[in-house]
Design an enzyme around this catalytic site. Structure first.
Site, PDB file in Angstrom:
ATOM      1  N   HIS A 149      45.561  41.593  33.041  1.00 30.58           N
ATOM      2  CA  HIS A 149      45.723  41.963  34.212  1.00 30.58           C
ATOM      3  C   HIS A 149      47.390  42.360  34.080  1.00 30.58           C
ATOM      4  O   HIS A 149      48.133  43.091  35.378  1.00 30.58           O
ATOM      5  CB  HIS A 149      45.750  40.370  34.969  1.00 30.58           C
ATOM      6  N   VAL A 150      48.501  42.601  33.457  1.00 22.88           N
ATOM      7  CA  VAL A 150      49.211  43.132  33.808  1.00 22.88           C
ATOM      8  C   VAL A 150      49.157  44.723  34.065  1.00 22.88           C
ATOM      9  O   VAL A 150      50.437  44.617  35.384  1.00 22.88           O
ATOM     10  CB  VAL A 150      49.823  43.192  31.858  1.00 22.88           C
ATOM     11  N   ASP A 175      40.532  51.106  38.747  1.00 19.29           N
ATOM     12  CA  ASP A 175      39.493  51.981  37.868  1.00 19.29           C
ATOM     13  C   ASP A 175      38.940  53.581  37.801  1.00 19.29           C
ATOM     14  O   ASP A 175      38.698  53.907  37.715  1.00 19.29           O
ATOM     15  CB  ASP A 175      38.015  50.641  37.624  1.00 19.29           C
ATOM     16  N   ARG A 192      35.355  48.534  33.304  1.00 18.47           N
ATOM     17  CA  ARG A 192      34.151  47.665  33.816  1.00 18.47           C
ATOM     18  C   ARG A 192      33.296  48.868  33.364  1.00 18.47           C
ATOM     19  O   ARG A 192      32.755  49.072  32.281  1.00 18.47           O
ATOM     20  CB  ARG A 192      33.935  46.897  34.503  1.00 18.47           C
ATOM     21  N   GLU A 205      33.846  48.245  45.006  1.00 18.09           N
ATOM     22  CA  GLU A 205      32.807  48.579  44.401  1.00 18.09           C
ATOM     23  C   GLU A 205      31.546  47.770  45.232  1.00 18.09           C
ATOM     24  O   GLU A 205      30.726  47.619  46.713  1.00 18.09           O
ATOM     25  CB  GLU A 205      32.259  48.909  43.285  1.00 18.09           C
ATOM     26  N   GLY A 206      31.748  46.300  44.924  1.00 23.10           N
ATOM     27  CA  GLY A 206      31.112  45.053  45.811  1.00 23.10           C
ATOM     28  C   GLY A 206      31.643  45.081  46.876  1.00 23.10           C
ATOM     29  O   GLY A 206      30.650  44.867  47.829  1.00 23.10           O
ATOM     30  N   ARG A 242      35.943  36.967  45.333  1.00 27.60           N
ATOM     31  CA  ARG A 242      34.611  38.158  45.024  1.00 27.60           C
ATOM     32  C   ARG A 242      34.097  36.738  45.479  1.00 27.60           C
ATOM     33  O   ARG A 242      33.388  35.744  45.763  1.00 27.60           O
ATOM     34  CB  ARG A 242      34.020  37.932  43.591  1.00 27.60           C
ATOM     35  N   LEU A 243      32.863  37.487  46.427  1.00 26.83           N
ATOM     36  CA  LEU A 243      32.220  36.512  47.478  1.00 26.83           C
ATOM     37  C   LEU A 243      30.612  37.050  46.578  1.00 26.83           C
ATOM     38  O   LEU A 243      29.785  37.999  46.529  1.00 26.83           O
ATOM     39  CB  LEU A 243      31.440  36.511  48.399  1.00 26.83           C
ATOM     40  N   GLY A 274      38.949  42.119  43.253  1.00 24.78           N
ATOM     41  CA  GLY A 274      40.108  41.952  42.342  1.00 24.78           C
ATOM     42  C   GLY A 274      41.299  43.095  43.349  1.00 24.78           C
ATOM     43  O   GLY A 274      41.384  44.119  43.688  1.00 24.78           O
TER      44      GLY A 274
HETATM   45  O1  F6P Z   1      37.099  47.037  39.313  1.00 25.97           O
HETATM   46  C1  F6P Z   1      38.764  45.976  38.503  1.00 25.97           C
HETATM   47  C2  F6P Z   1      39.083  45.200  37.720  1.00 25.97           C
HETATM   48  O2  F6P Z   1      40.300  44.498  37.009  1.00 25.97           O
HETATM   49  C3  F6P Z   1      38.410  45.591  36.679  1.00 25.97           C
HETATM   50  O3  F6P Z   1      38.664  46.856  35.833  1.00 25.97           O
HETATM   51  C4  F6P Z   1      38.381  44.944  35.707  1.00 25.97           C
HETATM   52  O4  F6P Z   1      37.222  44.455  34.813  1.00 25.97           O
HETATM   53  C5  F6P Z   1      38.205  43.948  36.494  1.00 25.97           C
HETATM   54  O5  F6P Z   1      39.013  43.517  37.670  1.00 25.97           O
HETATM   55  C6  F6P Z   1      38.231  41.827  35.689  1.00 25.97           C
HETATM   56  O6  F6P Z   1      38.264  41.447  37.520  1.00 25.97           O
HETATM   57  P1  F6P Z   1      38.830  39.249  37.541  1.00 25.97           P
HETATM   58  O7  F6P Z   1      40.063  40.022  37.558  1.00 25.97           O
HETATM   59  O8  F6P Z   1      38.215  39.231  38.450  1.00 25.97           O
HETATM   60  O9  F6P Z   1      39.018  39.493  35.724  1.00 25.97           O
END
Ligand code: F6P
Length: 341
Positions: free
Chosen positions: A272-273, A127, A171, A103-104, A72-73, A10
């Site tokens: 996402h804001v 996070d 999360r 983390e990923g 993401r992969l 993200g």
């Molecule tokens: O890990 C960062 C984060 O913003 C989390 O807080 C949230 O759950 C996740 O990414 C959302 O990911 P995506 O943009 O793929 O919906």
């Protein structure tokens, strides 16, 4: 040296500040060559990259998102890359790779490092849940956005005698909910670390109304769950990246509170804001320092490690320390807060 950079997972305010800092330190000060892979690990595996010179990072310090793109992969594709890592290093002619991610991404970075790639990681996530670093950049910005939103929601809640249920990101860890909730004076904070009891929230709102405080603000992390059986709720399915697909706990809680209290309860999902737009000064500085230290670590040959903030100092720690355990909100941080948990 020829250094590759990528941003994965993200996006997060401050990513561009890291990229800029890496290029400034590596290209301008150290006469390195820096290439940026497009769209995270996908660009690395497909060999999609571009040269990053001083001009290409001009004006991006305060810009949100990432100029390199992110994605993401699936783990399977990454395992495939690790199995072919020698060929990958040769093909790309890289002396070092700096993946910037959460983390990923850092887990992927560790896999690549274990497979022999010269990797130095830079942690990022709004996070703030990466252990081994006191802070990640992006968090301060997200907390600021969420706090400002709640300050605004409080005044309208008070005018209409409503309960506002504000869902923030988080999360596995409730750091954003905890800190934004504290800063905005939320009356209850619900986080993934402790399942919330709907009865406690109902009681809190009723007590407030009995004291003529005829509104309430509840800040809830997207990953929070109710105590089993306390309200209708089922967990979301797991997606292809191993993440739970959230079902909207804020919406569900608001419906439940309205039903139980007979008062209006409005859900507000910030989403996402919290991740978009310009980083705060704090995040720009932390991101810039991480970039500088990552280049220095590359030149010292400190591979398999990542940058970390410890107190006010930046140091290098093993990637394993950053990813083996998530940093979650401890009980004593909840105890310090007057809000209901
Ligand atoms: O890990 C960062 C984060 O913003 C989390 O807080 C949230 O759950 C996740 O990414 C959302 O990911 P995506 O943009 O793929 O919906």
């Amino acid at each position: 040296m020829r250094i590759g950079v990528l941003t994965a997972g993200g996006d997060c305010p401050g990513l561009n500040a890291v990229i800029r800092s890496i290029v400034h330190r590596a290209v301008a000060d150290r006469q390195d060559e820096v290439i940026g892979f497009e769209d995270g690990f996908k660009g690395l595996l497909d060999g999609r990259y571009r040269q990053l010179d001083i001009n290409s990072v001009s004006g991006i310090l305060a810009r949100g998102g990432t100029i390199l793109g992110s994605s993401r992969l699936e783990r399977d594709r990454l395992r495939e890359a690790c199995d072919n890592s020698e060929e990958l290093i040769e093909r790309l002619d890289l002396d070092a790779l700096i993946p910037i991610g959460g983390e990923g991404t850092l887990t992927a970075a560790r896999m690549l490092a274990d497979a022999g790639l010269p990797v130095v990681g830079v942690p990022k996530t709004i996070d703030n849940d990466i252990s081994a670093t006191d802070r990640t950049f992006g968090f301060d910005t997200a907390v600021g956005v969420a706090t400002e939103a709640m300050d605004r929601l409080k005044t309208t809640a008070e005018s209409h005698q409503r309960v506002m249920v504000v869902e923030v990101m988080g999360r596995h860890a409730g750091w954003i909910a905890l800190e934004a909730g504290m800063a905005a004076g939320a009356h209850a904070i619900c986080i993934p670390e402790r399942n919330f009891q709907v009865d406690d929230l109902v009681k809190m709102v009723e007590e407030r109304f009995a004291r003529e405080k005829r509104f309430a603000l509840i800040c809830i992390a997207e990953g929070a769950h109710p105590v089993e059986g306390s309200m209708p709720y089922e967990k979301g399915v797991i997606d292809q990246y191993g993440h739970e697909r959230f079902v909207g706990v804020g919406n569900r809680l608001a419906v439940q509170l309205e039903h139980r209290l007979g008062k209006e309860a409005k859900p507000v999902i910030l989403g996402h804001v919290q991740r978009g737009g310009t980083p705060t000064a704090y995040d720009r500085v932390l991101a810039t320092r991480f970039g500088w230290h990552a280049v220095e670590a590359v030149h010292r040959g400190e591979f398999g490690r990542m940058t970390a903030l410890r107190g006010t100092e930046i140091g290098m720690v093993p990637l394993a320390d950053g990813v083996e355990q998530l940093k979650r909100v401890p009980q004593d941080r909840m105890d310090e807060t007057e809000a209901v948990f």
